[in-house]
Design a protein around this motif. Sequence first.
Motif, short mmCIF file in Angstrom:
data_model
loop_
_atom_site.label_atom_id
_atom_site.label_comp_id
_atom_site.label_asym_id
_atom_site.label_seq_id
_atom_site.Cartn_x
_atom_site.Cartn_y
_atom_site.Cartn_z
N SER A 55 0.82 -1.22 0.00
CA SER A 55 0.00 0.00 0.00
C SER A 55 0.85 1.27 0.00
O SER A 55 0.43 2.29 -0.53
CB SER A 55 -0.98 0.00 1.16
OG SER A 55 -0.30 0.09 2.39
N GLU A 56 2.06 1.22 0.55
CA GLU A 56 2.95 2.39 0.52
C GLU A 56 3.37 2.72 -0.91
O GLU A 56 3.65 3.88 -1.22
CB GLU A 56 4.20 2.13 1.36
CG GLU A 56 3.99 2.24 2.84
CD GLU A 56 5.22 1.86 3.64
OE1 GLU A 56 6.29 1.61 3.04
OE2 GLU A 56 5.11 1.80 4.88
N ARG A 57 3.43 1.74 -1.76
CA ARG A 57 3.88 1.94 -3.14
C ARG A 57 2.75 2.39 -4.08
O ARG A 57 3.01 2.74 -5.23
CB ARG A 57 4.51 0.67 -3.68
CG ARG A 57 5.74 0.29 -2.90
CD ARG A 57 6.20 -1.09 -3.24
NE ARG A 57 7.18 -1.52 -2.24
CZ ARG A 57 8.28 -2.14 -2.53
NH1 ARG A 57 8.57 -2.44 -3.76
NH2 ARG A 57 9.12 -2.47 -1.57
N LEU A 58 1.54 2.35 -3.59
CA LEU A 58 0.39 2.70 -4.42
C LEU A 58 -0.06 4.13 -4.13
O LEU A 58 0.15 4.65 -3.04
CB LEU A 58 -0.75 1.72 -4.17
CG LEU A 58 -0.46 0.26 -4.49
CD1 LEU A 58 -1.61 -0.62 -4.00
CD2 LEU A 58 -0.23 0.07 -5.97
N LYS A 59 -0.71 4.71 -5.10
CA LYS A 59 -1.25 6.07 -4.94
C LYS A 59 -2.77 5.98 -4.93
O LYS A 59 -3.37 5.22 -5.66
CB LYS A 59 -0.78 6.96 -6.07
CG LYS A 59 0.73 7.08 -6.13
CD LYS A 59 1.14 8.37 -6.77
CE LYS A 59 2.64 8.47 -6.93
NZ LYS A 59 3.36 8.60 -5.71
N GLY A 60 -3.37 6.74 -4.08
CA GLY A 60 -4.82 6.78 -3.99
C GLY A 60 -5.35 5.89 -2.89
O GLY A 60 -4.97 4.72 -2.78
N ALA A 61 -6.24 6.46 -2.09
CA ALA A 61 -6.80 5.74 -0.94
C ALA A 61 -7.60 4.52 -1.36
O ALA A 61 -7.55 3.47 -0.71
CB ALA A 61 -7.67 6.68 -0.10
N LYS A 113 -5.30 1.64 -2.37
CA LYS A 113 -4.60 1.14 -1.18
C LYS A 113 -5.53 0.25 -0.36
O LYS A 113 -5.14 -0.83 0.08
CB LYS A 113 -4.11 2.30 -0.32
CG LYS A 113 -2.93 3.02 -0.91
CD LYS A 113 -2.47 4.13 0.02
CE LYS A 113 -1.24 4.81 -0.57
NZ LYS A 113 -0.60 5.70 0.38
N THR A 114 -6.76 0.71 -0.17
CA THR A 114 -7.73 -0.08 0.59
C THR A 114 -8.04 -1.39 -0.13
O THR A 114 -8.10 -2.45 0.50
CB THR A 114 -9.03 0.73 0.81
OG1 THR A 114 -8.70 1.93 1.50
CG2 THR A 114 -10.04 -0.06 1.63
N LEU A 115 -8.21 -1.32 -1.43
CA LEU A 115 -8.48 -2.52 -2.21
C LEU A 115 -7.34 -3.53 -2.07
O LEU A 115 -7.58 -4.73 -1.90
CB LEU A 115 -8.70 -2.17 -3.69
CG LEU A 115 -8.97 -3.35 -4.62
CD1 LEU A 115 -10.25 -4.07 -4.23
CD2 LEU A 115 -9.01 -2.87 -6.06
N SER A 116 -6.10 -3.05 -2.11
CA SER A 116 -4.96 -3.96 -1.97
C SER A 116 -4.96 -4.64 -0.60
O SER A 116 -4.67 -5.83 -0.50
CB SER A 116 -3.65 -3.24 -2.24
OG SER A 116 -3.34 -2.33 -1.21
N VAL A 117 -5.29 -3.91 0.44
CA VAL A 117 -5.33 -4.49 1.78
C VAL A 117 -6.45 -5.54 1.87
O VAL A 117 -6.26 -6.61 2.46
CB VAL A 117 -5.50 -3.39 2.86
CG1 VAL A 117 -5.74 -4.00 4.23
CG2 VAL A 117 -4.27 -2.49 2.89
N VAL A 118 -7.60 -5.25 1.27
CA VAL A 118 -8.71 -6.21 1.28
C VAL A 118 -8.32 -7.49 0.55
O VAL A 118 -8.56 -8.60 1.05
CB VAL A 118 -9.98 -5.58 0.66
CG1 VAL A 118 -11.05 -6.63 0.40
CG2 VAL A 118 -10.52 -4.48 1.54
N VAL A 119 -7.69 -7.37 -0.61
CA VAL A 119 -7.29 -8.55 -1.38
C VAL A 119 -6.25 -9.36 -0.61
O VAL A 119 -6.32 -10.60 -0.57
CB VAL A 119 -6.76 -8.14 -2.78
CG1 VAL A 119 -6.08 -9.29 -3.48
CG2 VAL A 119 -7.90 -7.59 -3.63
#
Length: 131
Positions: free
Chosen positions: A31-37, A40-46
């Motif tokens: 999530s630190e490497r991604l831009k946009g909330a 980032k949230t989607l990556s954490v959910v996956v």
Amino acid sequence: MFLSILIVLAALLICVGLHLFNISVVADNISERLKGAWIKTLSVVVIAISSQLLLAVIFTLAYEIGLYFELGDFKQPATSMDIFYFSLTTITTLGLGSIEPDGHLRMIAGVESATGFLLISCSASKVFKHM
């Protein structure tokens, strides 16, 4: 009984360690490497869902090991896919009850359910922080 305790403790320690690593270290690094909330949230959910699926696989292996050592059985004939389905419904605390373990395999199911409840709560907390 000692072997069943050993199997369930091994599964518990592996699952807790892996899940906490996945939702903290892996999720934070990605999530630190991604831009946009939103992304980032989607990556954490996956990552959290993938980790839960991995935990179900680990507990499936614990049941299979228990079956191999004749620590119990399932009341209905169960394939490996059936056992994975049982594990998935148990770790999510849904517990549909379409198949059911007996003997010392019941202890694995109880620990899996408690572990799933706690780790799903950890995942939800992590997702909430990213939202």
